[in-house]
Design a protein around this motif. Sequence first.
Motif, mmCIF file in Angstrom:
data_model
loop_
_atom_site.group_PDB
_atom_site.id
_atom_site.type_symbol
_atom_site.label_atom_id
_atom_site.label_comp_id
_atom_site.label_asym_id
_atom_site.label_seq_id
_atom_site.Cartn_x
_atom_site.Cartn_y
_atom_site.Cartn_z
ATOM 1 N N MET A 122 0.813 -1.191 0.000
ATOM 2 C CA MET A 122 0.000 0.000 0.000
ATOM 3 C C MET A 122 0.860 1.260 0.000
ATOM 4 S SD MET A 122 -2.655 1.458 2.868
ATOM 5 C CE MET A 122 -1.482 1.771 4.159
ATOM 6 N N PHE A 123 1.802 1.342 0.895
ATOM 7 C CA PHE A 123 2.587 2.562 1.017
ATOM 8 C C PHE A 123 3.520 2.752 -0.170
ATOM 9 C CE2 PHE A 123 1.565 1.283 5.415
ATOM 10 C CZ PHE A 123 0.732 2.340 5.725
ATOM 11 N N GLU A 124 3.962 1.650 -0.776
ATOM 12 C CA GLU A 124 4.800 1.745 -1.963
ATOM 13 C C GLU A 124 4.006 2.365 -3.111
ATOM 14 O OE1 GLU A 124 4.326 -1.372 -0.484
ATOM 15 O OE2 GLU A 124 6.102 -1.278 0.764
ATOM 16 N N ARG A 125 2.758 1.951 -3.245
ATOM 17 C CA ARG A 125 1.888 2.484 -4.299
ATOM 18 C C ARG A 125 1.677 3.989 -4.099
ATOM 19 N NH1 ARG A 125 -0.046 2.735 -9.119
ATOM 20 N NH2 ARG A 125 -2.262 3.004 -9.345
ATOM 21 N N LEU A 126 1.432 4.407 -2.886
ATOM 22 C CA LEU A 126 1.258 5.825 -2.583
ATOM 23 C C LEU A 126 2.502 6.604 -2.994
ATOM 24 C CD1 LEU A 126 -0.009 8.330 -1.325
ATOM 25 C CD2 LEU A 126 0.690 7.460 0.912
ATOM 26 N N ARG A 127 3.646 6.112 -2.627
ATOM 27 C CA ARG A 127 4.901 6.800 -2.951
ATOM 28 C C ARG A 127 5.105 6.865 -4.460
ATOM 29 N NH1 ARG A 127 10.583 5.448 -3.473
ATOM 30 N NH2 ARG A 127 11.802 7.210 -2.733
ATOM 31 N N GLU A 128 4.849 5.760 -5.156
ATOM 32 C CA GLU A 128 5.005 5.734 -6.612
ATOM 33 C C GLU A 128 4.098 6.756 -7.282
ATOM 34 O OE1 GLU A 128 4.138 1.755 -7.842
ATOM 35 O OE2 GLU A 128 5.927 0.927 -6.885
ATOM 36 N N ILE A 129 2.850 6.804 -6.870
ATOM 37 C CA ILE A 129 1.896 7.754 -7.460
ATOM 38 C C ILE A 129 2.331 9.186 -7.165
ATOM 39 C CG2 ILE A 129 -0.459 8.627 -7.383
ATOM 40 C CD1 ILE A 129 -1.344 5.704 -6.760
ATOM 41 N N ARG A 130 2.678 9.443 -5.913
ATOM 42 C CA ARG A 130 3.094 10.797 -5.520
ATOM 43 C C ARG A 130 4.282 11.254 -6.354
ATOM 44 N NH1 ARG A 130 7.117 12.439 -2.687
ATOM 45 N NH2 ARG A 130 7.534 10.491 -1.604
ATOM 46 N N MET A 131 5.275 10.405 -6.475
ATOM 47 C CA MET A 131 6.477 10.768 -7.211
ATOM 48 C C MET A 131 6.193 10.934 -8.704
ATOM 49 S SD MET A 131 9.339 8.592 -5.153
ATOM 50 C CE MET A 131 10.706 9.286 -6.070
ATOM 51 N N SER A 132 5.325 10.096 -9.256
ATOM 52 C CA SER A 132 5.006 10.204 -10.687
ATOM 53 C C SER A 132 4.298 11.512 -11.013
ATOM 54 C CB SER A 132 4.151 9.018 -11.141
ATOM 55 O OG SER A 132 2.811 9.147 -10.687
ATOM 56 N N LYS A 133 3.623 12.079 -10.020
ATOM 57 C CA LYS A 133 2.936 13.356 -10.185
ATOM 58 C C LYS A 133 3.842 14.551 -9.893
ATOM 59 C CE LYS A 133 -1.415 12.000 -10.858
ATOM 60 N NZ LYS A 133 -2.374 12.578 -11.773
ATOM 61 N N GLY A 134 5.087 14.269 -9.459
ATOM 62 C CA GLY A 134 6.022 15.342 -9.138
ATOM 63 C C GLY A 134 5.691 16.066 -7.843
ATOM 64 N N ILE A 135 5.007 15.377 -6.950
ATOM 65 C CA ILE A 135 4.604 15.969 -5.676
ATOM 66 C C ILE A 135 5.591 15.527 -4.594
ATOM 67 C CG2 ILE A 135 2.769 16.067 -3.939
ATOM 68 C CD1 ILE A 135 0.781 15.671 -6.264
ATOM 69 N N THR A 136 6.109 16.492 -3.869
ATOM 70 C CA THR A 136 7.100 16.202 -2.831
ATOM 71 C C THR A 136 6.431 15.895 -1.490
ATOM 72 O OG1 THR A 136 7.270 18.500 -2.118
ATOM 73 C CG2 THR A 136 8.734 17.806 -3.924
ATOM 74 N N CYS A 137 7.227 15.359 -0.581
ATOM 75 C CA CYS A 137 6.732 15.127 0.783
ATOM 76 C C CYS A 137 6.339 16.452 1.433
ATOM 77 C CB CYS A 137 7.797 14.429 1.624
ATOM 78 S SG CYS A 137 8.031 12.698 1.235
ATOM 79 N N GLU A 138 7.089 17.509 1.138
ATOM 80 C CA GLU A 138 6.769 18.817 1.690
ATOM 81 C C GLU A 138 5.390 19.280 1.221
ATOM 82 O OE1 GLU A 138 9.648 18.190 0.029
ATOM 83 O OE2 GLU A 138 11.269 18.660 1.408
ATOM 84 N N MET A 139 5.096 19.066 -0.052
ATOM 85 C CA MET A 139 3.803 19.459 -0.605
ATOM 86 C C MET A 139 2.672 18.662 0.035
ATOM 87 S SD MET A 139 5.129 19.713 -4.532
ATOM 88 C CE MET A 139 3.657 20.288 -5.354
ATOM 89 N N MET A 140 2.887 17.371 0.238
ATOM 90 C CA MET A 140 1.865 16.535 0.867
ATOM 91 C C MET A 140 1.668 16.937 2.322
ATOM 92 S SD MET A 140 0.582 14.653 -1.447
ATOM 93 C CE MET A 140 -0.359 13.468 -0.522
ATOM 94 N N ALA A 141 2.758 17.231 3.013
ATOM 95 C CA ALA A 141 2.654 17.670 4.408
ATOM 96 C C ALA A 141 1.805 18.934 4.490
ATOM 97 C CB ALA A 141 4.042 17.909 4.994
ATOM 98 N N LYS A 142 2.050 19.865 3.595
ATOM 99 C CA LYS A 142 1.293 21.117 3.590
ATOM 100 C C LYS A 142 -0.185 20.843 3.310
ATOM 101 C CE LYS A 142 1.224 25.738 1.648
ATOM 102 N NZ LYS A 142 1.892 26.714 0.797
ATOM 103 N N ALA A 143 -0.474 19.974 2.339
ATOM 104 C CA ALA A 143 -1.868 19.649 2.000
ATOM 105 C C ALA A 143 -2.598 19.041 3.193
ATOM 106 C CB ALA A 143 -1.903 18.696 0.812
ATOM 107 N N LEU A 144 -1.887 18.251 3.987
ATOM 108 C CA LEU A 144 -2.488 17.593 5.144
ATOM 109 C C LEU A 144 -2.462 18.458 6.405
ATOM 110 C CD1 LEU A 144 -1.038 14.004 4.650
ATOM 111 C CD2 LEU A 144 -3.394 14.740 4.268
#
Length: 67
Positions: A1-23
Amino acid sequence: MFERLREIRMSKGITCEMMAKALGLQTKSAYSKKELGRTPFSLADAKIISDTLGYSIEEIFFDNEVS
């Protein structure tokens, strides 16, 4: 599950910082702990992630395999 999330996030060019801000998290480390499975995602988190990545919650967080 978490691997899929990371793959999708990275393929969209979204960083961990961007996800942290969104959450609404204070640091990218707080998000990284969630993505690594060390801290659970809430349903509200899953909805925000789904909207941000443009995938359904099921596509991101659930395997499509039948056991």
